[in-house]
Motif scaffolding. Structure first.
Motif, mmCIF file in Angstrom:
data_model
loop_
_atom_site.group_PDB
_atom_site.id
_atom_site.type_symbol
_atom_site.label_atom_id
_atom_site.label_comp_id
_atom_site.label_asym_id
_atom_site.label_seq_id
_atom_site.Cartn_x
_atom_site.Cartn_y
_atom_site.Cartn_z
ATOM 1 N N ASP A 140 0.802 -1.211 0.000
ATOM 2 C CA ASP A 140 0.000 0.000 0.000
ATOM 3 C C ASP A 140 0.844 1.275 0.000
ATOM 4 N N PRO A 142 0.226 5.885 -0.180
ATOM 5 C CA PRO A 142 -0.763 6.921 0.137
ATOM 6 C C PRO A 142 -1.624 7.299 -1.056
ATOM 7 N N THR A 174 -6.981 4.211 -0.671
ATOM 8 C CA THR A 174 -5.677 3.732 -1.112
ATOM 9 C C THR A 174 -5.911 2.516 -2.000
ATOM 10 N N GLU A 177 -7.111 -0.384 0.149
ATOM 11 C CA GLU A 177 -8.535 -0.286 0.474
ATOM 12 C C GLU A 177 -9.392 -0.573 -0.754
ATOM 13 N N GLU A 196 -0.047 -3.133 4.843
ATOM 14 C CA GLU A 196 -0.509 -1.801 5.204
ATOM 15 C C GLU A 196 0.658 -0.846 5.461
ATOM 16 N N GLU A 198 2.438 2.185 7.605
ATOM 17 C CA GLU A 198 2.586 2.467 9.025
ATOM 18 C C GLU A 198 2.708 3.973 9.197
ATOM 19 N N TRP A 200 0.521 6.417 8.300
ATOM 20 C CA TRP A 200 -0.097 7.336 7.333
ATOM 21 C C TRP A 200 -1.349 7.936 7.948
ATOM 22 N N LYS A 201 -1.482 9.251 7.860
ATOM 23 C CA LYS A 201 -2.610 9.962 8.450
ATOM 24 C C LYS A 201 -3.269 10.843 7.398
ATOM 25 N N TYR A 399 -7.220 3.222 7.290
ATOM 26 C CA TYR A 399 -6.446 4.268 7.960
ATOM 27 C C TYR A 399 -7.307 5.362 8.574
ATOM 28 N N SER A 400 -8.626 5.211 8.575
ATOM 29 C CA SER A 400 -9.507 6.271 9.068
ATOM 30 C C SER A 400 -9.409 6.422 10.584
#
Length: 400
Positions: A140, A142, A174, A177, A196, A198, A200-201, A399-400
């Motif tokens: 994954d 961003p 992403t 997702e 996944e 690590e 990411w916001k 990531y939500s």
């Protein structure tokens, strides 16, 4: 933070299931580690048995400049493995291609827009893996446009290589997702794993969708900046028009339009009159350019540059799809007979106007052409679709 590829090459436990397996990599020039090593080199350096590689539209090397320029299969000169093109004689991996590996690592940087063809390439790979009993791992990365969603849903029957399924234009996912949603929506019996990220916001400053400090590399030749990635869900619609999207310049797909016979200042004033709220979250600047190739090559064009960057950018207010739609509406208001829509076989779709292929249906074009239609009409239509899409994707968000 770590992207999927960075975790895979640094965490031995993640790599263990690949021991004794033939591995294929789907990649392009932006498929790099945090140290800017290409994923192909990094994987082989870690002892992973890479038996084949795949390139999407524009090729593994990203050397094909324009749209609809095909890439041939080749052999990697360094590693001697086959490099299959998924934008050449075929768009969908063949049985022979699928037989080249046991596990397929998908490591393409996306732009967060349904029309970006890497989305459809992911679906086709998942479908063929389900048929052949292969595993797909999405490494994954961003979504540079972040989590906001925007646009109307693709209408059933309007699917194409730029419309994999009933999603809105700015999809908010992403690729990991997206893969999860594809598996559920298309009921695919496939071994899917998402490596996944690590840390990411999405939606958080300073980088919002794109992490601050991470180098931006073109995932395709005309995706040159983060500003382009943010604006793309709107500016890509220019590909279905006679208006220049800035191809043949150093800042393609960062303008709302360019044309030799349109007054950009007048268009901006009309946009501000029609729907000033749709201009929020960015700055618009009059510009002039002369494309060296593509539409209006060698001709001076007047246009509007989008700046969704720096102090002008409001991540949660910016609506590129509405902004671009408003530019079309303003042009039609000022130039009632202007030939906006370009009629040509866009992505090999011969029976529909390109703008309708891009939008997954005719609703946007019909709104532009309807003299009685106002911005609220399009806003209501899109808002309902956006709400439905948010509900659809909620179970697949990581990531939500």
């Amino acid at each position: 933070m770590k992207f999927g590829i960075d975790r895979l090459i640094t965490e031995e436990e993640l790599r263990k299931p690949l021991e004794g397996k033939r591995v294929a990599l789907i990649a392009h020039p932006a498929s790099v580690t945090a140290n800017l090593d290409h994923s192909l080199d990094a994987l082989i350096d870690r002892g992973i048995s890479v038996s084949s590689a795949f390139g999407p539209q524009h090729g593994l090397k990203g050397d094909k400049q324009d749209n609809m320029v095909e890439t041939a299969d080749e052999t990697d000169p360094q590693y001697g493995i086959p490099v299959f093109s998924l934008y050449g004689e075929v768009r969908r991996p063949t049985g022979q291609m699928m037989s080249s590996a046991d596990v397929f690592l998908f490591d393409l940087q996306d732009l967060g827009c349904r029309i970006y063809t890497f989305v459809t390439t992911l679906l086709y790979l998942l479908e063929e893996a389900a048929k052949s009993g292969k595993s797909v791992w999405v490494l994954d990365r961003p979504n540079p446009a972040g989590g906001p969603v925007e646009g109307t849903l693709l209408v059933p029957g309007q699917e194409s290589f730029v419309g994999a399924g009933p999603m809105v234009m700015r999809h908010g996912l992403t690729m990991g997702e997206m893969a999860r949603w594809f598996v559920e929506h298309f009921n695919l019996d496939v071994d899917l794993q998402v490596i996944e990220m690590e840390g990411w916001k999405p939606g958080k400053s300073p980088g919002y969708g794109w992490p601050d400090g991470r180098v931006w590399i073109n995932p395709s030749p005309n995706a040159a900046t983060l500003n382009m990635a943010r604006a793309y869900a709107g500016t890509v619609m220019l590909e279905g028009t006679t208006l220049s999207e800035g191809r043949g310049t150093t800042r393609p797909l960062e303008v709302l339009f360019g044309a030799p016979d349109i007054d950009a200042k007048a268009v901006l004033a009309e946009m501000e009159r029609l729907a000033p709220v749709w201009l929020r979250g960015c700055a618009l600047r009059e510009c002039w350019f002369e494309p060296t190739f593509h539409k209006h090559a060698g001709t001076l064009c007047n246009g509007l540059m989008v700046h969704a960057e720096g102090k002008f950018y409001d991540h949660h207010a910016f609506q590129p799809w509405r902004l671009q739609a408003l530019a079309f509406k303003a042009i039609r208001s000022l130039y009632p007979d202007y030939p906006i829509w370009r009629d040509f076989p866009y992505e090999y779709e011969f029976d529909r106007l390109a703008i309708d292929v891009i939008n997954g249906g005719p609703a946007l074009r019909e709104w532009v052409e309807d003299k009685t239609a106002v911005p609220n009409d399009l806003d209501e239509l899109a808002a309902a679709d956006e709400a439905a899409w948010r509900e659809t994707i909620a179970p697949h968000l990581i990531y939500s």
